[in-house]
Design an enzyme around this catalytic site. Structure first.
Site, PDB file in Angstrom:
ATOM      1  N   ASP A  27       0.841  -1.204   0.000  1.00 18.33           N
ATOM      2  CA  ASP A  27       0.000   0.000   0.000  1.00 18.33           C
ATOM      3  C   ASP A  27       0.877   1.256   0.000  1.00 18.33           C
ATOM      4  O   ASP A  27       1.752   1.417   0.863  1.00 18.33           O
ATOM      5  CB  ASP A  27      -0.919   0.005   1.231  1.00 18.33           C
ATOM      6  CG  ASP A  27      -2.053  -1.008   1.129  1.00 18.33           C
ATOM      7  OD1 ASP A  27      -2.211  -1.630   0.052  1.00 18.33           O
ATOM      8  OD2 ASP A  27      -2.780  -1.178   2.130  1.00 18.33           O
ATOM      9  N   LYS A  52      -6.219  -7.391   0.071  1.00 14.68           N
ATOM     10  CA  LYS A  52      -7.339  -7.913   0.849  1.00 14.68           C
ATOM     11  C   LYS A  52      -7.056  -9.295   1.431  1.00 14.68           C
ATOM     12  O   LYS A  52      -7.369  -9.567   2.591  1.00 14.68           O
ATOM     13  CB  LYS A  52      -8.598  -7.944  -0.008  1.00 14.68           C
ATOM     14  CG  LYS A  52      -9.012  -6.541  -0.451  1.00 14.68           C
ATOM     15  CD  LYS A  52     -10.262  -6.513  -1.268  1.00 14.68           C
ATOM     16  CE  LYS A  52     -10.420  -5.192  -1.998  1.00 14.68           C
ATOM     17  NZ  LYS A  52     -10.451  -4.028  -1.105  1.00 14.68           N
ATOM     18  N   ALA A  97      -4.134 -10.871   2.134  1.00 18.94           N
ATOM     19  CA  ALA A  97      -3.140 -10.832   3.201  1.00 18.94           C
ATOM     20  C   ALA A  97      -3.696 -10.135   4.441  1.00 18.94           C
ATOM     21  O   ALA A  97      -3.460 -10.575   5.571  1.00 18.94           O
ATOM     22  CB  ALA A  97      -1.881 -10.125   2.709  1.00 18.94           C
ATOM     23  N   ASN A 150     -19.550  -5.742   0.876  1.00 22.05           N
ATOM     24  CA  ASN A 150     -19.959  -4.445   1.424  1.00 22.05           C
ATOM     25  C   ASN A 150     -21.074  -3.854   0.562  1.00 22.05           C
ATOM     26  O   ASN A 150     -21.536  -4.489  -0.396  1.00 22.05           O
ATOM     27  CB  ASN A 150     -18.753  -3.503   1.566  1.00 22.05           C
ATOM     28  CG  ASN A 150     -18.162  -3.067   0.228  1.00 22.05           C
ATOM     29  OD1 ASN A 150     -18.784  -3.231  -0.822  1.00 22.05           O
ATOM     30  ND2 ASN A 150     -16.970  -2.520   0.262  1.00 22.05           N
ATOM     31  N   THR A 193      -9.473   2.125   5.572  1.00 22.35           N
ATOM     32  CA  THR A 193      -8.823   1.190   4.647  1.00 22.35           C
ATOM     33  C   THR A 193      -8.636  -0.179   5.316  1.00 22.35           C
ATOM     34  O   THR A 193      -8.033  -0.271   6.381  1.00 22.35           O
ATOM     35  CB  THR A 193      -7.432   1.716   4.212  1.00 22.35           C
ATOM     36  OG1 THR A 193      -7.556   3.053   3.770  1.00 22.35           O
ATOM     37  CG2 THR A 193      -6.838   0.846   3.117  1.00 22.35           C
ATOM     38  N   ASP A 232     -11.643  -6.030   5.620  1.00 25.59           N
ATOM     39  CA  ASP A 232     -10.739  -7.192   5.712  1.00 25.59           C
ATOM     40  C   ASP A 232     -10.545  -7.607   7.165  1.00 25.59           C
ATOM     41  O   ASP A 232     -10.432  -8.806   7.467  1.00 25.59           O
ATOM     42  CB  ASP A 232      -9.379  -6.867   5.084  1.00 25.59           C
ATOM     43  CG  ASP A 232      -9.504  -6.505   3.620  1.00 25.59           C
ATOM     44  OD1 ASP A 232     -10.443  -6.985   2.959  1.00 25.59           O
ATOM     45  OD2 ASP A 232      -8.659  -5.721   3.128  1.00 25.59           O
TER      46      ASP A 232
HETATM   47  O1  RIB Z   1      -9.237  -3.787   1.417  1.00 23.77           O
HETATM   48  C1  RIB Z   1      -8.173  -2.904   1.617  1.00 23.77           C
HETATM   49  C2  RIB Z   1      -7.047  -3.239   0.718  1.00 23.77           C
HETATM   50  O2  RIB Z   1      -7.490  -3.079  -0.614  1.00 23.77           O
HETATM   51  C3  RIB Z   1      -5.833  -2.354   0.836  1.00 23.77           C
HETATM   52  O3  RIB Z   1      -4.911  -2.823   1.787  1.00 23.77           O
HETATM   53  C4  RIB Z   1      -5.297  -2.303  -0.563  1.00 23.77           C
HETATM   54  O4  RIB Z   1      -4.141  -3.078  -0.700  1.00 23.77           O
HETATM   55  C5  RIB Z   1      -6.418  -2.822  -1.455  1.00 23.77           C
HETATM   56  O5  RIB Z   1      -6.092  -4.006  -2.045  1.00 23.77           O
HETATM   57 NA    NA Z   2      -7.174   1.452   9.836  1.00 21.64          NA
END
Ligand code: RIB
Ligand code: NA
Length: 307
Positions: free
Chosen positions: A14, A41, A43, A186, A250, A254
């Site tokens: 990222d 997502k 990882a 989502n 962000t 996940d």
């Molecule tokens: O879901 C968030 C993730 O989506 C971020 O970490 C980014 O890498 C994207 O793939």
């Molecule tokens: Na966060």
């Protein structure tokens, strides 16, 4: 050795820029901070499950490059099994260029790179380990056929499956629904897949019912600060989440899915609604600090009542 959670999915580095707002097309704006983090997502979900105490393995492809080497070290540091992490010199490790605004919202462009080179052949080595695992998790940041093969393999050997159709693709193979014990998306993914607007709890319930009818065992539609809607059997339940001030959303979805995988593996008889309540709590912690994995809580940081 028995594993709790296997994730077949993506790794992304990222590249995050914080700015007061998201730029418009053709516009240049000043940001105030830049940082690099571990994301993707797949990882992210795997790392969150591991932080809660799940024995987890990642099945993925990274590049034979600096970002790829670093990513493998990140898994090792986090106690994630890397036996099925491969490196290729044919493509670069995936990247996600993320712009984050002051409201904690983001816009993301991913260049999946090496992730797209993980193919169904690579899954053959995983079969013996999969046979003894509890939960398999897949998303859509790798070749969709690879995800589908993995889900099918899991279903055939009685391993519970969680499928997260993210990022959503319009013409998704219908078989993804029937291989999903839990189909978790989502609002925007639910909109794209059903072709109807999804912003309220009621709309999420309708969309969830529509998705479930396509053959999934259960459906969860996540709604950010509004929590989520769980649909299973004939019923549906809205699970609200505590109000928190969001700094960076962000990877919050996940975190939720990683937590869900942990509960499904470790507490198989717990009602799905209760797992979702607890996963809401874990994800709410993650939005309060910057970054994806950097913000994911460990078991020791969470109330004992969650375990
Ligand atoms: O879901 C968030 C993730 O989506 C971020 O970490 C980014 O890498 C994207 O793939
Ligand atoms: Na966060």
């Amino acid at each position: 050795q028995t594993l709790d959670v296997i994730v077949v999915g993506s790794c992304m580095t990222d590249l995050v820029s914080q700015a007061p707002r998201l730029p418009k097309a053709g516009e240049t704006i000043h940001g105030h901070k830049f940082f690099i983090g571990f994301g993707g997502k797949g990882a992210n979900q795997c790392v969150q499950a591991a932080r809660l105490g799940a024995d987890s393995a990642m099945v993925c492809m990274v590049g034979k490059d600096f970002f790829g080497d670093n990513y493998i070290q990140n898994f090792k540091d986090g106690g994630v099994c890397t036996d099925f992490v491969k490196q290729t010199s044919a493509a670069a490790t995936g990247t996600a260029s993320i712009t984050l605004n002051d409201a904690g919202e983001n816009a993301i462009v991913i260049v999946a790179g090496a992730n797209l080179l993980l193919d169904s052949e690579d899954l053959k080595d995983v079969q013996p380990t999969l046979n003894r695992a509890k939960v398999l998790v897949c998303q859509l940041e790798i070749n969709p056929q690879t995800s589908l093969t993995a889900l099918r393999m899991a279903q055939q050997c009685g391993v519970k499956t969680i499928f997260n159709p993210a990022p959503a693709i319009p013409l998704m193979d219908q078989e993804f629904y029937t291989v999903s014990d839990v189909f978790c998306c989502n609002e925007s993914e639910a909109e794209l897949l059903t072709g109807r607007p999804v912003s309220s709890v009621e709309e999420a319930r309708d969309a969830g019912q529509n998705l479930k009818a396509r053959g999934c065992g259960a459906v969860i539609v996540t709604l950010g600060p509004k929590g989520c809607v769980v649909l299973r059997g004939e019923g549906s339940k809205h699970i609200p989440t505590a109000a928190v001030s969001a700094m960076d959303t962000t990877g919050a979805g996940d975190s939720f899915i990683g937590a869900l995988a942990f509960y499904m593996a470790r507490y198989p008889t717990m009602p799905l609604e209760e797992m979702a309540t607890r996963a809401n709590h874990v994800a709410a912690v993650s939005v309060q600090t910057l970054g994806a994995q950097t913000s994911y809580p460990f078991k020791k940081d969470l109330p004992a009542a969650l375990f």
